[in-house]
Design a protein around this motif. Sequence first.
Motif, short mmCIF file in Angstrom:
data_model
loop_
_atom_site.label_atom_id
_atom_site.label_comp_id
_atom_site.label_asym_id
_atom_site.label_seq_id
_atom_site.Cartn_x
_atom_site.Cartn_y
_atom_site.Cartn_z
N SER A 358 -18.84 13.93 16.55
CA SER A 358 -20.16 14.08 15.94
C SER A 358 -21.18 13.35 16.79
CB SER A 358 -20.16 13.51 14.51
OG SER A 358 -20.03 12.09 14.55
N ASN A 359 -22.45 13.61 16.52
CA ASN A 359 -23.52 12.91 17.24
C ASN A 359 -23.44 11.41 17.01
OD1 ASN A 359 -24.50 15.28 18.26
ND2 ASN A 359 -26.28 15.41 16.92
N GLN A 360 -23.16 11.02 15.77
CA GLN A 360 -23.10 9.59 15.45
C GLN A 360 -21.94 8.92 16.19
OE1 GLN A 360 -23.31 12.04 13.15
NE2 GLN A 360 -25.36 11.74 12.31
N GLU A 361 -20.78 9.56 16.16
CA GLU A 361 -19.60 9.01 16.83
C GLU A 361 -19.84 8.88 18.33
OE1 GLU A 361 -16.60 10.25 19.64
OE2 GLU A 361 -17.65 11.77 18.46
N ALA A 362 -20.44 9.92 18.95
CA ALA A 362 -20.69 9.91 20.39
C ALA A 362 -21.70 8.82 20.77
CB ALA A 362 -21.20 11.28 20.83
N SER A 363 -22.76 8.69 19.98
CA SER A 363 -23.79 7.69 20.27
C SER A 363 -23.23 6.28 20.17
CB SER A 363 -24.97 7.85 19.30
OG SER A 363 -25.62 9.08 19.52
N LEU A 364 -22.38 6.05 19.15
CA LEU A 364 -21.80 4.73 18.95
C LEU A 364 -20.86 4.35 20.10
CD1 LEU A 364 -21.52 2.27 17.11
CD2 LEU A 364 -19.65 3.46 15.92
N LYS A 365 -20.03 5.31 20.55
CA LYS A 365 -19.11 5.04 21.66
C LYS A 365 -19.88 4.70 22.95
CE LYS A 365 -14.95 7.60 20.33
NZ LYS A 365 -14.08 8.76 20.65
N LEU A 366 -20.94 5.48 23.21
CA LEU A 366 -21.70 5.23 24.43
C LEU A 366 -22.46 3.91 24.34
CD1 LEU A 366 -22.23 6.57 27.14
CD2 LEU A 366 -24.29 7.60 26.18
N GLU A 367 -22.95 3.59 23.16
CA GLU A 367 -23.64 2.32 22.96
C GLU A 367 -22.68 1.15 23.16
OE1 GLU A 367 -26.27 0.12 19.46
OE2 GLU A 367 -26.11 2.31 19.50
N ASN A 368 -21.45 1.28 22.70
CA ASN A 368 -20.44 0.24 22.91
C ASN A 368 -20.10 0.08 24.39
OD1 ASN A 368 -20.28 -0.32 20.19
ND2 ASN A 368 -18.55 1.06 19.82
N LEU A 369 -20.10 1.19 25.13
CA LEU A 369 -19.77 1.16 26.55
C LEU A 369 -20.85 0.44 27.35
CD1 LEU A 369 -17.60 2.21 28.57
CD2 LEU A 369 -19.06 4.22 28.91
N PHE A 370 -22.12 0.68 26.99
CA PHE A 370 -23.24 0.09 27.74
C PHE A 370 -23.77 -1.20 27.11
CE2 PHE A 370 -23.47 4.34 29.56
CZ PHE A 370 -23.84 4.09 30.87
#
Length: 640
Positions: A358-370
């Motif tokens: 989902s958009n939320q899941e993808a945004s959270l993963k990328l935010e955790n990465l950066f």
Amino acid sequence: MPDTQNLSSNITVPNHDLEILKQHFAHCFDKSGDFDFDKFKEELQTKEIDFSKESYGMDWLGKSYARLLASDPALTLLKEDKNWNERPENKNSENLLIKGDNLEVLKHLSNAYHEQVKMIYIDPPYNTGKDGFVYADDRKFTVAEFQKLAGVDEEKAKKILSFVNSKSNSHSAWLTFMYPRLYIAKQLLKDDGVIFVSIDDNEVAQLRILMNEVFGEENFVAKIVWRKSDNQANLGQMARVKEYIIVYAKIKDKLLVNKIPLTEKAKKEYSYKDDKGYFRRSILLDKTRGRNYYNVTTKNGKTLNGPWMVKETDFKELDNENKILWTNGGDEQPYGKIYLEESLGQIANDFWDTKFGSNQEASLKLENLFGKRVFDFPKSTILISTFITLGSGSDDLILDFFAGSGTTGDSVMQLNSQDDGNRKYILVQLPEAIDPKKNKTAYDFAKDELKVSKPTIFEITKERLIRAGKKIQLEQKQAEDKKANQLELEEKIEMKKQDFGFKIFETMPIWEGYDFEAKEFDPQAILFDESKLTDEDIETLLTTWKTNDNIPLTVDLQKIDLGEYTGHYSDKKLYLMDKGFQTEHLKQLLEEIDSNKDFSPASIIVFGYHFESKALREIAENVASYANKKKLDIDFITRY
């Protein structure tokens, strides 16, 4: 064999369809090489092909311009980031990240990667009116030039050129933008290849018809509806929680869509067990879907006539192999057995919920990465990994020419880590400037942490690949250490040998005054000053030429020592690019061909500006004489 073969270095997309026509219908071309369609129709009509059916297609303002762009020469060269590519982790990598306009990049890839890509995923501009999409083009045709090239009258030429220069975001502008990119992308796909295109309601109708035109309606596979969000924010009269993924095959009859691997939850459905293992039952007798009628006698003597889901021969084969589960009691019915160990997964359908990301899941993963939000609306690695699983194997090449945050590259690395695969990726991303007013976090991150003077999306893509690779390697090491500790091994388990690197190339404008279409040197013409070319410029020209000559970007050219002069060699092509080639170097070249069994050039390609005409004649004559004597076929090619 001619002494010298003067060829244009013009980088254009090859028309393989035209080559097939010339091979099989040579008599339908006139002496000028023009195709006589009326003669072609007569030829086909003798084979009882009917041309009278009503045609159906798509037309828009700018279509003739879009078709021209699909075959128009590239306006750029390809430059290697040598410092980056020579790093140990990147030196032998087969992954590519290319900076530049994706139309230009696709043209550069069209020879070396023709029919080499198994799967394409793209997430193009949706043209929502808020995503910033406007049509822009660097090509500057005069009205007369466009008339001649597109075959339109003056009035229509003026109208189309006015439209393409208007920075429009209309449906016609979006179609003009997408058509040439899809047209070239199709040529890069293998015959059994597949393309997945993300889109939303704004352009989904136009995209379907455009894909029908480019790929053929018969090659449509699916329109997947993906619920991208569980949130239902108030966006007007109805909340929009879905997007679409349009799927087309290169040749549908050759496409094999893989199954989705079973989740742990799905595996629990295999709750029955016999001596062959765990299985789940499948319906064989179904009143609504069954189509086969024949008599089957149950274990207690009851006769069942159908309708059956399988043919009688298939039923008997299942029964003979003890793959029928008979229920107990008076209503005894047979069910098929699907064993867990034999199951390759689940067949995908065309409605996907948020378990596919989902958009939320993808945004959270990328935010955790950066550690911060540097990219708006990234795609989910779960979603893209599923596409890659469905559309490719573990050793295939994946292309994404709207790379964005780099999700496709991340997904490829994750899948390779999971199944020891050797998938490769090519990502293309425009160096689109990051607007500090729209995303100050990303702008400051690129400027302050990445030390980029002019922050672009490309830098985010690059950093995503670096960080994702390191994260996967760390997870692998932690898993291996845990496994070693559990087994109480003295020695650590060997880490997986996976390609986490990538090579970087970028497009750059052709030098001022340089004419890619020059057939030969004209001393009367005003040409560019080649004396100003640096060693880096020559390397860039060599990279561009080799790719156009079917040599992949990840293949390094071998240096050939000719005695204080260096040639560059691969795939039976020898490039002589530098100044200073003398008679002794020619002698050394012929001796090298004679003595080195691993060195057998079929083409010798020279940069004409760095050779005097007398030297060119000498090389051509000696190569021709040597080739005739040795009964070899060697072309001598001069490029300007």
